[in-house]
Scaffold this motif. Structure first.
Motif, mmCIF file in Angstrom:
data_model
loop_
_atom_site.group_PDB
_atom_site.id
_atom_site.type_symbol
_atom_site.label_atom_id
_atom_site.label_comp_id
_atom_site.label_asym_id
_atom_site.label_seq_id
_atom_site.Cartn_x
_atom_site.Cartn_y
_atom_site.Cartn_z
ATOM 1 N N ALA A 26 0.826 -1.212 0.000
ATOM 2 C CA ALA A 26 0.000 0.000 0.000
ATOM 3 C C ALA A 26 0.854 1.254 0.000
ATOM 4 O O ALA A 26 0.527 2.257 -0.653
ATOM 5 C CB ALA A 26 -0.922 -0.008 1.215
ATOM 6 N N ASP A 27 1.960 1.219 0.731
ATOM 7 C CA ASP A 27 2.872 2.357 0.781
ATOM 8 C C ASP A 27 3.481 2.601 -0.590
ATOM 9 O O ASP A 27 3.550 3.747 -1.066
ATOM 10 C CB ASP A 27 3.965 2.060 1.810
ATOM 11 C CG ASP A 27 4.789 3.291 2.167
ATOM 12 O OD1 ASP A 27 4.203 4.365 2.389
ATOM 13 O OD2 ASP A 27 6.032 3.172 2.238
ATOM 14 N N GLN A 28 3.902 1.542 -1.242
ATOM 15 C CA GLN A 28 4.542 1.670 -2.547
ATOM 16 C C GLN A 28 3.548 2.015 -3.651
ATOM 17 O O GLN A 28 3.917 2.638 -4.649
ATOM 18 C CB GLN A 28 5.272 0.367 -2.886
ATOM 19 C CG GLN A 28 6.430 0.065 -1.948
ATOM 20 C CD GLN A 28 7.038 -1.303 -2.166
ATOM 21 O OE1 GLN A 28 6.546 -2.106 -2.970
ATOM 22 N NE2 GLN A 28 8.115 -1.608 -1.445
ATOM 23 N N ALA A 29 2.279 1.645 -3.460
ATOM 24 C CA ALA A 29 1.264 1.891 -4.487
ATOM 25 C C ALA A 29 0.766 3.331 -4.486
ATOM 26 O O ALA A 29 0.045 3.728 -5.410
ATOM 27 C CB ALA A 29 0.086 0.939 -4.291
ATOM 28 N N GLY A 30 1.092 4.102 -3.463
ATOM 29 C CA GLY A 30 0.729 5.517 -3.459
ATOM 30 C C GLY A 30 -0.560 5.875 -2.754
ATOM 31 O O GLY A 30 -1.014 7.022 -2.845
ATOM 32 N N PHE A 31 -1.180 4.940 -2.043
ATOM 33 C CA PHE A 31 -2.398 5.266 -1.301
ATOM 34 C C PHE A 31 -2.071 6.259 -0.183
ATOM 35 O O PHE A 31 -0.982 6.243 0.380
ATOM 36 C CB PHE A 31 -3.038 4.005 -0.744
ATOM 37 C CG PHE A 31 -3.654 3.135 -1.794
ATOM 38 C CD1 PHE A 31 -4.882 3.471 -2.347
ATOM 39 C CD2 PHE A 31 -3.000 1.998 -2.255
ATOM 40 C CE1 PHE A 31 -5.449 2.683 -3.340
ATOM 41 C CE2 PHE A 31 -3.554 1.206 -3.246
ATOM 42 C CZ PHE A 31 -4.789 1.550 -3.792
ATOM 43 N N SER A 32 -3.054 7.106 0.138
ATOM 44 C CA SER A 32 -2.821 8.179 1.106
ATOM 45 C C SER A 32 -2.747 7.686 2.542
ATOM 46 O O SER A 32 -1.969 8.201 3.344
ATOM 47 C CB SER A 32 -3.930 9.228 0.989
ATOM 48 O OG SER A 32 -5.211 8.625 1.204
#
Length: 281
Positions: A26-32
């Motif tokens: 999730a961190d790498q995918a760009g979610f806020s």
């Protein structure tokens, strides 16, 4: 509108390594934001501990309890210390969403009177602010005043609490129409409290993608909400299950005035992070 994603800490059958891998993805995918759902009387992973594990493998994503059932944590000094510790370990990324909750079975197993939860919660909010403003329990807050706090709930008292103690409000499920109808109540409470800033508004909903989308929603979401009887199936049916529905749902909440929407999964496989990212385009 920002888009966050739920950590599957309360998804039926989830295992610890999946949560860690999910947080990293999730961190790498760009979610806020990475959010958690809180329960006591269920086979889920505890919210603050789950987010502490996530903090260790992430760098930029916010970490949010959406929401933490505060009255079940009867030692408020300890809760203040735990939240402050997590905020410090993550470099100030904690968003502490709080509410009293409505699941009655969480209360007797915790030794807390369900019918006094509102009174207990009001007292806790006062105490949390006092602990974070003082130096009794530490550690020193990353930002003055302690972690960012948002309040959940849809009764009138929820909006008053948000205006008095928080930086915003979160709706824990429901359609965009319900969100739009709640905003005037929130803004009225904000004005009555003499707040100059605009409240931050958040909401969450469910998604289920991939070849087993229907089965995962029917089995896992319906299991989590089984205490609601027939309504549990309506929640499972309401989870968005294809890319077009994901984008349409996000757009509807953005139009309704939501600042950040979190999609919570019905499957703990970390591949669901990528599927949601692809669906959002």
């Amino acid at each position: 509108m920002e888009i966050g994603i739920g950590l599957p800490n309360a998804t039926l059958g989830v295992r610890g390594p999946e949560l860690v891998a999910w947080a990293r993805e999730a961190d790498q995918a760009g979610f806020s934001t990475l959010g958690t759902i809180d329960r006591i009387a269920y086979e889920n992973y505890e919210s603050l501990i789950s987010l502490a594990a996530a903090a260790a493998v992430t760098e930029r994503i916010r970490l949010a309890t959406t929401v933490l059932l505060a009255p079940l944590r009867t030692n408020t000094a300890l809760l203040a210390k735990q939240a402050g510790s997590l905020d410090g370990l993550s470099g100030g990324r904690l968003v502490l969403g709080l509410a009293p909750g409505g699941r009655e079975d969480d209360y007797p197993v915790s030794g807390v009177d369900f019918h006094r939860r509102g009174w207990l919660f009001d007292r806790q909010l006062e105490d949390l602010r006092r602990f974070w403003d003082g130096d009794e329990v530490g550690p020193d807050p990353v930002e003055e005043g302690g972690p960012t706090v948002v309040l959940g709930g849809t009764v009138e008292a929820s909006f008053r609490r948000a205006a008095r103690y928080g930086s915003g409000w979160i709706m824990g499920g429901g359609p965009p129409e319900a969100f739009r109808e709640a905003l005037p109540k929130l803004r009225a409470a904000w004005k009555e409290a003499g707040r100059d800033s605009e409240p931050r508004t958040m909401a969450l909903g469910y998604y289920s993608l991939g070849p087993n989308a229907e089965r995962n929603a029917n089995e896992k979401l319906a299991h989590y909400y089984s205490y609601l009887g027939d309504y549990a199936q309506q929640i499972a049916d309401g989870a968005v299950k294809d890319a077009e529905s994901v984008r349409r749902y996000a757009a509807a909440f953005e139009e309704a005035g939501c600042d950040e929407f979190l999609f919570f999964p019905s499957d703990s496989n970390p591949e669901q992070v990528g599927l949601l990212r692809e669906a959002l385009g």
